[in-house]
Each structure stands twice: as C-alpha cells, then as structure tokens.
Design a protein around this motif. Structure first.
Motif, PDB file in Angstrom:
ATOM      1  N   ARG A 153      18.169 -11.732  -4.506  1.00  4.71           N
ATOM      2  CA  ARG A 153      17.115 -11.940  -3.513  1.00  4.71           C
ATOM      3  C   ARG A 153      17.570 -12.872  -2.393  1.00  4.71           C
ATOM      4  N   PHE A 154      18.236 -13.994  -2.749  1.00  6.79           N
ATOM      5  CA  PHE A 154      18.695 -14.915  -1.716  1.00  6.79           C
ATOM      6  C   PHE A 154      19.815 -14.308  -0.873  1.00  6.79           C
ATOM      7  N   ALA A 155      20.709 -13.579  -1.497  1.00  3.34           N
ATOM      8  CA  ALA A 155      21.797 -12.952  -0.744  1.00  3.34           C
ATOM      9  C   ALA A 155      21.253 -11.962   0.272  1.00  3.34           C
ATOM     10  N   ARG A 156      20.185 -11.280  -0.087  1.00  4.18           N
ATOM     11  CA  ARG A 156      19.566 -10.345   0.862  1.00  4.18           C
ATOM     12  C   ARG A 156      18.732 -11.069   1.908  1.00  4.18           C
ATOM     13  N   GLN A 157      18.246 -12.257   1.563  1.00  5.59           N
ATOM     14  CA  GLN A 157      17.477 -13.039   2.531  1.00  5.59           C
ATOM     15  C   GLN A 157      18.379 -13.691   3.571  1.00  5.59           C
ATOM     16  N   PHE A 158      19.589 -14.101   3.150  1.00  3.79           N
ATOM     17  CA  PHE A 158      20.505 -14.811   4.053  1.00  3.79           C
ATOM     18  C   PHE A 158      21.844 -14.073   4.175  1.00  3.79           C
ATOM     19  N   PRO A 159      21.847 -12.818   4.598  1.00  3.29           N
ATOM     20  CA  PRO A 159      23.114 -12.075   4.649  1.00  3.29           C
ATOM     21  C   PRO A 159      24.091 -12.618   5.674  1.00  3.29           C
ATOM     22  N   GLU A 160      23.593 -13.331   6.672  1.00  3.44           N
ATOM     23  CA  GLU A 160      24.485 -13.906   7.673  1.00  3.44           C
ATOM     24  C   GLU A 160      25.266 -15.093   7.114  1.00  3.44           C
ATOM     25  N   MET A 161      24.848 -15.649   5.985  1.00  7.19           N
ATOM     26  CA  MET A 161      25.507 -16.810   5.397  1.00  7.19           C
ATOM     27  C   MET A 161      26.171 -16.482   4.062  1.00  7.19           C
ATOM     28  N   ILE A 162      25.522 -15.734   3.209  1.00  5.92           N
ATOM     29  CA  ILE A 162      26.042 -15.454   1.864  1.00  5.92           C
ATOM     30  C   ILE A 162      26.904 -14.199   1.929  1.00  5.92           C
ATOM     31  N   LYS A 163      28.202 -14.371   1.676  1.00  5.77           N
ATOM     32  CA  LYS A 163      29.160 -13.288   1.876  1.00  5.77           C
ATOM     33  C   LYS A 163      29.793 -12.786   0.580  1.00  5.77           C
ATOM     34  N   GLY A 164      29.390 -13.342  -0.561  1.00  3.05           N
ATOM     35  CA  GLY A 164      29.959 -12.906  -1.829  1.00  3.05           C
ATOM     36  C   GLY A 164      29.423 -13.752  -2.959  1.00  3.05           C
ATOM     37  N   VAL A 165      29.970 -13.522  -4.154  1.00  2.00           N
ATOM     38  CA  VAL A 165      29.545 -14.208  -5.374  1.00  2.00           C
ATOM     39  C   VAL A 165      30.741 -14.929  -5.979  1.00  2.00           C
ATOM     40  N   LYS A 166      30.517 -16.184  -6.380  1.00  2.00           N
ATOM     41  CA  LYS A 166      31.585 -17.007  -6.963  1.00  2.00           C
ATOM     42  C   LYS A 166      31.364 -17.165  -8.462  1.00  2.00           C
ATOM     43  N   THR A 167      32.446 -16.995  -9.228  1.00  2.00           N
ATOM     44  CA  THR A 167      32.385 -17.261 -10.655  1.00  2.00           C
ATOM     45  C   THR A 167      33.764 -17.662 -11.152  1.00  2.00           C
ATOM     46  N   HIS A 168      33.871 -17.946 -12.448  1.00  2.00           N
ATOM     47  CA  HIS A 168      35.101 -18.435 -13.067  1.00  2.00           C
ATOM     48  C   HIS A 168      35.436 -17.589 -14.279  1.00  2.00           C
ATOM     49  N   LEU A 169      36.713 -17.450 -14.533  1.00  2.00           N
ATOM     50  CA  LEU A 169      37.172 -16.821 -15.772  1.00  2.00           C
ATOM     51  C   LEU A 169      38.436 -17.557 -16.191  1.00  2.00           C
ATOM     52  N   GLU A 170      38.252 -18.562 -17.058  1.00  2.00           N
ATOM     53  CA  GLU A 170      39.338 -19.463 -17.438  1.00  2.00           C
ATOM     54  C   GLU A 170      39.065 -19.999 -18.836  1.00  2.00           C
ATOM     55  N   SER A 171      40.027 -20.697 -19.373  1.00  2.00           N
ATOM     56  CA  SER A 171      39.995 -21.050 -20.794  1.00  2.00           C
ATOM     57  C   SER A 171      38.799 -21.899 -21.188  1.00  2.00           C
ATOM     58  N   GLY A 172      38.418 -22.855 -20.350  1.00  2.00           N
ATOM     59  CA  GLY A 172      37.318 -23.737 -20.712  1.00  2.00           C
ATOM     60  C   GLY A 172      36.011 -22.990 -20.900  1.00  2.00           C
ATOM     61  N   GLY A 173      35.626 -22.219 -19.897  1.00  2.00           N
ATOM     62  CA  GLY A 173      34.394 -21.455 -20.001  1.00  2.00           C
ATOM     63  C   GLY A 173      34.453 -20.401 -21.086  1.00  2.00           C
ATOM     64  N   MET A 174      35.596 -19.726 -21.220  1.00  2.00           N
ATOM     65  CA  MET A 174      35.718 -18.676 -22.229  1.00  2.00           C
ATOM     66  C   MET A 174      35.665 -19.243 -23.646  1.00  2.00           C
ATOM     67  N   SER A 175      36.100 -20.499 -23.828  1.00  2.00           N
ATOM     68  CA  SER A 175      36.042 -21.084 -25.169  1.00  2.00           C
ATOM     69  C   SER A 175      34.614 -21.331 -25.625  1.00  2.00           C
ATOM     70  N   LYS A 176      33.681 -21.369 -24.660  1.00  2.00           N
ATOM     71  CA  LYS A 176      32.272 -21.596 -24.992  1.00  2.00           C
ATOM     72  C   LYS A 176      31.445 -20.316 -24.917  1.00  2.00           C
ATOM     73  N   TRP A 177      31.687 -19.538 -23.865  1.00  2.00           N
ATOM     74  CA  TRP A 177      30.767 -18.449 -23.548  1.00  2.00           C
ATOM     75  C   TRP A 177      31.479 -17.109 -23.382  1.00  2.00           C
TER      76      TRP A 177
END
Length: 393
Positions: A153-177
C-alpha cells in the motif's frame, strides 16, 4: 545581453563523460531552470546568466548512491542526508531499508521532503525498518513483524520515492528464521513489479546451535534472487558472502549474474580487496557502485567512524583496475536504470534534469584501505568539486 540570456548556468570547458550517450569530450553544458538545454563545444558565454569555469574537471551526470542510511535520529546510525548527498558530490541517494511500514511516512516527511539531495528508498520488509545500530532486537529480524499488504500500500502511495524492497539473507537471520523474511520480501516485490535489494554476508548475531553452512546460505541466495534484483556487498569478505573463502566463484553464481541479476558493490564495513580481485579474475564486476554509508553501529548518532564515500569507492575501484568510464557508468547510468529513471537522471541528455556532478581527478599518491586494513596505493583519485541539483549550483 545578460538580461536576455538563454541559459541560467553554463558549465564551461569541462571534460564531459556521459555513458548514456557514449560521450567523452571537452564540451559545455547549458542549463535553464531545472533542465539541460544545450550540450556542445564552445557555447557563447554571453548567453548565460552565470558561467562556471570547469576547465580541467570531469563533468558527469549527477552521481547516484544506491545504498545509504540517512534516516538520522530514527536509526541511530543514519547520517545527515545532504552529507551523504550533495555535500559529497552526489545528487541522488537511495536509502536501503532504514524505513519500514511503521516508519516510512516519517522518512518521507522529515528526510526525503526536506533534503536538497534527491532522496529515494527501498522499503524494508520488516515493519520497523532498521532502528538501533542494526542490532535492535528481534523486531528487526522477526518475520512475525512483516505486513506485506501495508508495504504494498505504501509503495503504491509513494511510487516517486519507493523504488524497491530491501531484505537480508545471511547467517544471522537464517539461524533464527531461515528464509521467511526474504520470502515475504520477494512476495511483496512480485506484487509491485519492483526489484529486491538483497543483503548478503553475515550481519546479525548468529545462534551458534543453528548456524547455517555458508554454502547453504549462498545456495539460498542464488535460488531466490531474480533477474533485475540486486545482490549487495558483492566484494564482501564474509564467509557466507557471495564468494566466501573460495578462490573462484561457483558456476551457479556466474550463471546467476549472466541471467540478469545485478551485483552491487555496497562498500560498507565488509569490503575486501582480496575478494574483489578474485571476483574480478572471474569477470564478475559490480553493475552499480554504492557505499552503504552509515554511522557507528555501537554509539548513538556518531559518524566519525565513517571513512568512505561514493567518490572514494569509485576511486578504490579504479585503483583495483577499473577504468574511469566504468566507474562513472556504474555510478550514474546503471543505478538510474535500476531506479527506472534513466530518462530523467544518470544522463546529460538535452531535456533531462540538470543534476550534474563536477569532479576533479587528482593525480597524487593515495592510500586506500579495505575493511581488513589492507592498504592499496594508487596514483589518482576522484574528489568532488561541485554539483548542480535541479539546476542549482
């Protein structure tokens, strides 16, 4: 007569390098309002209100830093946006994941809307964004704190500012989730038709009893990433980074890049000359050069530990053997294409926005360091002289 001038600003006599037009020549650039209106040799100074002598300097499209952290005071490691931007020779910055669904409106109101620098973002998949020093408790990593519907919803509300999605895929996060956070980021990006910027290389603290094998981490990264997405920190020295301790990259990594997945430098705190050399030997080069500028992770609002910049990262790439045209392309045209804004920025084409960087190529011995304190001595480096942002010097 100056009161009948055709142009507001004339940049006179610089070496114009614009990869979008395959241009490298001594030329003048004329600006009226916020647009580039003429690009040619020997334009008449009498037609300009203000003439800026840039002889001996490089004139490039406004530099674009695709990875910064500038949500100052909300993220305690965020730096002042214009220090990462126009004050560092950069006209557009892209904050990577400092803001999420709970905090994105504040980012727009108090950072993006007030900055001189054009300030865009990739929104974090987790609702809080990134708060206390990348170590800010389980909310940062916990996939239970994800709301794909809100993000979309926010990405569609602010398309002039939001240009993508950020996330992580690394050992710390994967060890938990495991990969739950990243999976939801790709779901959101798929709905929006936007790219994912995927952090690689260990960042979060690891639960040692469930530490994933680095090879498995790499496999998951390459399994999930899509053409047009970006893999961050491509020259990281982390064991679970894209190369890790190996002498050569895997065939799977080479194939992934060949099918249109982009490597981003994301200099940050894990940049390694050794990794860079081994990746370069396999012809794996950054599509985009960015910084991951941020303050200290362990003290509040402290940027005194920050010792790299976009022109510094470009200079390090030159010291490693990349030519000037390559580093300018990776800092202008290519990030503009990632942002789907290459008709407006990342170019000096007539009619495009007058976002322009003027750089000095300084010839002198200079020592560069990586995150392991390896020293690389070079004979030249780039230094920002001035920028035009929407035609304003």
């Amino acid at each position: 007569m100056r009161n009948q001038a055709k142009w507001d600003v004339l940049l006179k006599g610089g070496r114009v390098i614009d990869p979008s037009q395959n241009l490298d020549a001594t030329m003048d650039v004329a600006v009226r309002g916020d647009r580039i209106v003429a690009l040619a040799p020997d334009l008449d100074e009498q037609d300009a209100v203000r003439v800026v002598d840039v002889a001996g300097a490089l004139v490039t499209p406004g530099l674009i830093d695709l990875h910064v952290h500038v949500y100052q005071h909300i993220t305690d490691f965020g730096v002042p946006v214009d220090d990462a931007g126009v004050n560092a020779g950069v006209t557009t910055v892209v904050d990577q994941g400092s803001a999420g669904g709970w905090t994105i409106e504040g980012f727009k109101a108090f950072i993006a809307d007030k900055a001189v620098t054009e300030t865009l973002c990739f929104i974090s998949i987790n609702l809080s964004g990134t708060l206390r020093g990348c170590r800010g408790g389980p909310v940062i990593q916990n996939p239970d704190y994800v709301d794909v519907e809100m993000l979309v919803r926010f990405a569609r509300q602010f398309p002039e500012m939001i240009k993508g999605v950020k996330t992580h895929l690394e050992s710390g996060g994967m060890s938990k989730w495991w990969t739950r956070m990243a999976q939801q980021a790709f779901v959101a990006a798929e709905q929006l038709g936007l790219p994912v910027y995927l952090h690689t290389g260990q960042l979060w603290p690891v639960v040692e009893s469930s530490r994933p094998d680095p090879e498995v981490v790499r496999d998951e990264v390459l399994r999930m990433i899509r053409p047009g997405d970006l893999m961050a920190h491509c020259y990281s020295g982390r064991d679970d980074g894209l190369l890790g301790p190996h002498e050569q990259p895997s065939a799977a990594l080479i194939e992934t890049v060949a099918r249109g997945v982009h490597l981003d430098l994301g200099h940050g705190s894990n940049f390694s000359f050794s990794t860079a050399r081994r990746m370069m030997a396999a012809k794996l080069y950054p599509y985009t050069i960015s910084t991951d500028v941020h303050g200290d992770f362990f003290t509040h609002n402290n940027d005194t530990t920050l010792d790299y910049s976009l022109v510094g990262a470009m200079s390090k790439m030159m010291a490693l053997g990349f030519d000037l045209g390559f580093v300018i392309r990776a800092s202008t045209l290519h990030p503009a294409q990632v942002l789907r804004m290459d008709k407006e920025i990342g170019t000096l084409a007539v009619g495009s926005r007058a976002d322009i960087s003027v750089l000095d190529l300084v010839i002198e011995p200079w020592e560069f360091k990586d995150s392991n304190d390896e020293v690389l001595t070079a004979q030249k480096r780039l230094v920002p002289r001035l920028v035009l942002r929407q035609g304003r010097v």
